[in-house]
Design a protein around this motif. Structure first.
Motif, mmCIF file in Angstrom:
data_model
loop_
_atom_site.group_PDB
_atom_site.id
_atom_site.type_symbol
_atom_site.label_atom_id
_atom_site.label_comp_id
_atom_site.label_asym_id
_atom_site.label_seq_id
_atom_site.Cartn_x
_atom_site.Cartn_y
_atom_site.Cartn_z
ATOM 1 N N ALA A 1 -12.241 -21.383 -11.368
ATOM 2 C CA ALA A 1 -12.024 -22.788 -11.050
ATOM 3 C C ALA A 1 -10.464 -22.895 -11.166
ATOM 4 N N LEU A 2 -9.811 -23.696 -10.493
ATOM 5 C CA LEU A 2 -8.545 -24.191 -10.519
ATOM 6 C C LEU A 2 -8.376 -25.651 -10.027
ATOM 7 N N LYS A 3 -7.656 -26.184 -11.284
ATOM 8 C CA LYS A 3 -7.387 -27.763 -11.160
ATOM 9 C C LYS A 3 -6.021 -27.814 -10.628
ATOM 10 N N VAL A 4 -6.231 -28.875 -9.765
ATOM 11 C CA VAL A 4 -5.105 -29.124 -8.875
ATOM 12 C C VAL A 4 -4.437 -30.534 -9.190
ATOM 13 N N SER A 5 -3.317 -30.655 -8.828
ATOM 14 C CA SER A 5 -2.698 -32.230 -9.010
ATOM 15 C C SER A 5 -2.985 -33.376 -7.963
ATOM 16 N N GLU A 6 -2.814 -32.474 -6.619
ATOM 17 C CA GLU A 6 -3.442 -33.004 -5.491
ATOM 18 C C GLU A 6 -3.317 -32.148 -4.350
ATOM 19 N N GLU A 7 -3.705 -32.820 -3.136
ATOM 20 C CA GLU A 7 -3.699 -31.802 -1.758
ATOM 21 C C GLU A 7 -2.065 -31.876 -1.317
ATOM 22 N N ALA A 8 -1.736 -30.828 -1.009
ATOM 23 C CA ALA A 8 -0.442 -30.603 -0.561
ATOM 24 C C ALA A 8 -0.350 -31.067 0.761
ATOM 25 N N ALA A 9 0.713 -31.500 1.265
ATOM 26 C CA ALA A 9 1.233 -32.229 2.530
ATOM 27 C C ALA A 9 1.052 -31.306 3.489
#
Length: 157
Positions: free
Chosen positions: A149-157
Motif C-alpha cells: 500500500a502507498l499513501k499519497v497526498s493527492e492526485e498529481a495534476a
C-alpha cells in the motif's frame, strides 16, 4: 508525501525479471533455531534431526520464500517501478500456498508480476498486488500473494 501517479494503473500485469536463489541448509537451520522449532531445538548436532528439518521447509517456514525475494531486492524493484522510495511502501498483507516441497539445496526460480493495481481516491491509498511463483525444476512449489500500500497526498495534476 508522494502524489498519486496515474501511470501506476498501467503497471497492472507488469512482469518482474525472474531470478534464481538456492535454499541454503545453514540458513534454514538458523530460521528453525530462531523460531524454536521443537523437532530441532535441543538437538542441533544430531545430523538426522538436521536432515529431516530440510526435507520440506514449506510447512515449517511458510515465509521463507518471501525471504528469498527480499534477498533479491524485490521491494526495491517495486519501489523503483513506482518511482518512490522503498520506505514509502507498506507491506500490507501476505499469503502463501504450498503446492509441493521446498528442500535445502533446491535452486528456486522466482517469477513475479503485479496482478492488480487499485486506486482508492477517498482514502488516498493505492494498493499493488504482487503474485509470485516459486518453481523447483519447473514444478510449482509455492505461490504467494503480497499486497503493498502507498499513501499519497493527492492526485498529481
Amino acid at each position: 508525501m508522494v502524489r498519486f501517479d496515474r501511470r501506476w494503473l498501467a503497471l497492472e500485469g507488469h512482469r518482474f525479471r525472474p531470478f534464481q536463489a538456492r535454499i541454503e541448509r545453514d540458513r534454514v537451520l538458523r530460521y528453525l533455531d530462531f523460531q524454536g522449532q521443537p523437532d530441532f531445538l535441543g538437538q542441533p548436532d544430531d545430523e538426522a534431526v538436521r536432515g529431516n528439518a530440510c526435507d520440506d521447509i514449506g510447512p515449517a517456514l511458510p515465509t521463507f520464500p518471501f525471504a528469498l525475494e527480499m534477498d533479491a531486492g524485490v521491494v526495491a524493484e517495486v519501489a523503483a517501478l513506482l518511482r518512490v522510495e522503498a520506505n514509502r511502501l507498506l507491506h500490507a498483507e501476505q499469503t502463501f500456498t504450498c503446492h509441493g516441497p521446498l528442500r535445502c539445496g533446491d535452486l528456486v526460480t522466482v517469477e513475479s508480476r503485479l496482478r492488480d493495481v487499485a486506486w482508492k481516491p477517498e482514502s488516498r491509498v493505492c494498493f499493488f498486488v504482487k503474485e509470485s511463483r516459486f518453481l523447483v525444476d519447473g514444478r510449482l512449489a509455492v505461490s504467494s500473494r503480497s499486497v503493498y500500500a502507498l499513501k499519497v497526498s493527492e492526485e498529481a495534476a
